[in-house]
Enzyme design. Structure first.
Site, mmCIF file in Angstrom:
data_model
loop_
_atom_site.group_PDB
_atom_site.id
_atom_site.type_symbol
_atom_site.label_atom_id
_atom_site.label_comp_id
_atom_site.label_asym_id
_atom_site.label_seq_id
_atom_site.Cartn_x
_atom_site.Cartn_y
_atom_site.Cartn_z
ATOM 1 C CE LYS A 57 -7.008 -1.489 2.425
ATOM 2 N NZ LYS A 57 -5.634 -1.994 2.705
ATOM 3 C CG ASP A 64 -2.001 -1.050 1.177
ATOM 4 O OD1 ASP A 64 -1.811 -2.057 0.464
ATOM 5 O OD2 ASP A 64 -3.039 -0.876 1.839
ATOM 6 C CE LYS A 113 -5.599 1.944 2.513
ATOM 7 N NZ LYS A 113 -4.443 1.257 3.147
#
Length: 309
Positions: A245, A146, A209
């Protein structure tokens, strides 16, 4: 794909229309009884079970991983006839220095380890240091990375530089899946969120995300709608499916249902799986398990009966 500003330069998001669409979501859709239990089990399977606290220890991570492998009490699964369904969370998400502990705890469970990288959460470090962090995390055993973008590039509309940064991170990830965190709480307009989403996808992100979970405003339905519409348009253009996400502030089962319904309505059933949709959450699992116990027994239990890391 190569950088092409013509694909997104004219995006201008209608804020009031987005927020009006988002406001209708929970009022128009409701699932109850066994259907709600089924949706909650689906939500559970899409959780990146996360611990990103300053006081994380090896024992915290081992406890988190134990819960990841067995997220719902066996008696509840048996009552729902799901005890042989091999239900686990989608991944475990930790800081780099705790990857080895997660590898040890998860053993041969096949649950992926996600590591936050690139100067998380602010991302204000040189690009070469971001690349090094990614390489070290992949070498340590993380199969998902991430990353956080440099928000100044979005604020200044320096899209070419943002593309180069994300593409360099994508190359450093190698075989690992890359989730690109936009930190939307620090991006002032929906239009810039949409453009940052496009650039991140063009540069090779497997997921986009919403948040690090450390901003003052994290995942919201309106922001998610803007990003999901960008994913849909990108898929229509390229045929490539990018995952989504939401992360930060999602702690209740009812919230999870809203996001699942949003995904179903905007992207379709193809995205309702851990390969294309994740929740970044730490306390969400506890509330889902509590709701499942209510479905089985008809009674709400105390939160402490559903331990979480």
């Amino acid at each position: 794909m190569p950088f092409d500003a013509n694909l997104f330069k004219d995006i201008n998001i209608n804020k009031s229309a987005v927020e009006r669409r988002a406001a209708t979501l929970s009022g128009r859709r409701s699932v109850k009884k066994q259907w709600q239990a089924a949706w909650l089990l689906k939500a559970l399977s899409c959780i990146d079970l996360t611990t990103l606290a300053g006081d994380d220890t090896k024992s915290n991570v081992h406890r988190l991983c134990a819960k990841a492998m067995s997220p719902v009490r066996h008696d509840l699964l048996k009552a729902m006839e799901m005890d042989n369904a091999n239900i686990t969370v989608a991944a475990v998400c930790v800081y780099h220095n705790l990857i080895a502990d997660a590898v040890e705890a998860l053993g041969d469970s096949n649950i992926p380890i996600a590591a936050v990288s690139t100067g998380f959460p602010a991302g204000n470090i040189p690009l070469k240091e971001k690349i090094k962090q990614i390489e070290l995390s992949v070498a340590a055993g993380a199969s998902e990375i991430d990353i956080v973008i440099s928000r100044n590039l979005v604020l200044e509309s320096n899209w070419n530089a943002l593309y180069d940064e994300v593409a360099a991170c994508r190359k450093a990830c190698g075989e690992a899946h890359m989730k690109t965190i936009l930190a939307t709480g620090e991006i002032p307009t929906y239009s810039k969120v949409a453009k940052a989403s496009w650039v991140s996808m063009m540069a090779g992100s497997d997921f986009i995300k919403t948040s690090t979970g450390k901003e003052s405003v994290n995942a919201t339905i309106p922001i998610s709608l803007v990003m999901i519409r960008a994913i849909r348009e990108y898929h229509e253009l390229t045929g490539y499916k990018v995952g989504f996400k939401p992360a930060g502030g999602i702690s209740k089962a009812k919230q999870a249902l809203n996001w699942l319904i949003l995904i179903k309505e905007e992207l379709g059933n193809e995205w309702l799986n851990p390969e294309l949709f994740r929740f970044g959450a730490s306390s969400l699992l506890g509330d889902i398990e509590r709701q499942l116990e209510h479905y089985v027994t008809g009674r709400y239990s105390a939160a402490f009966r559903h331990p979480m890391a």
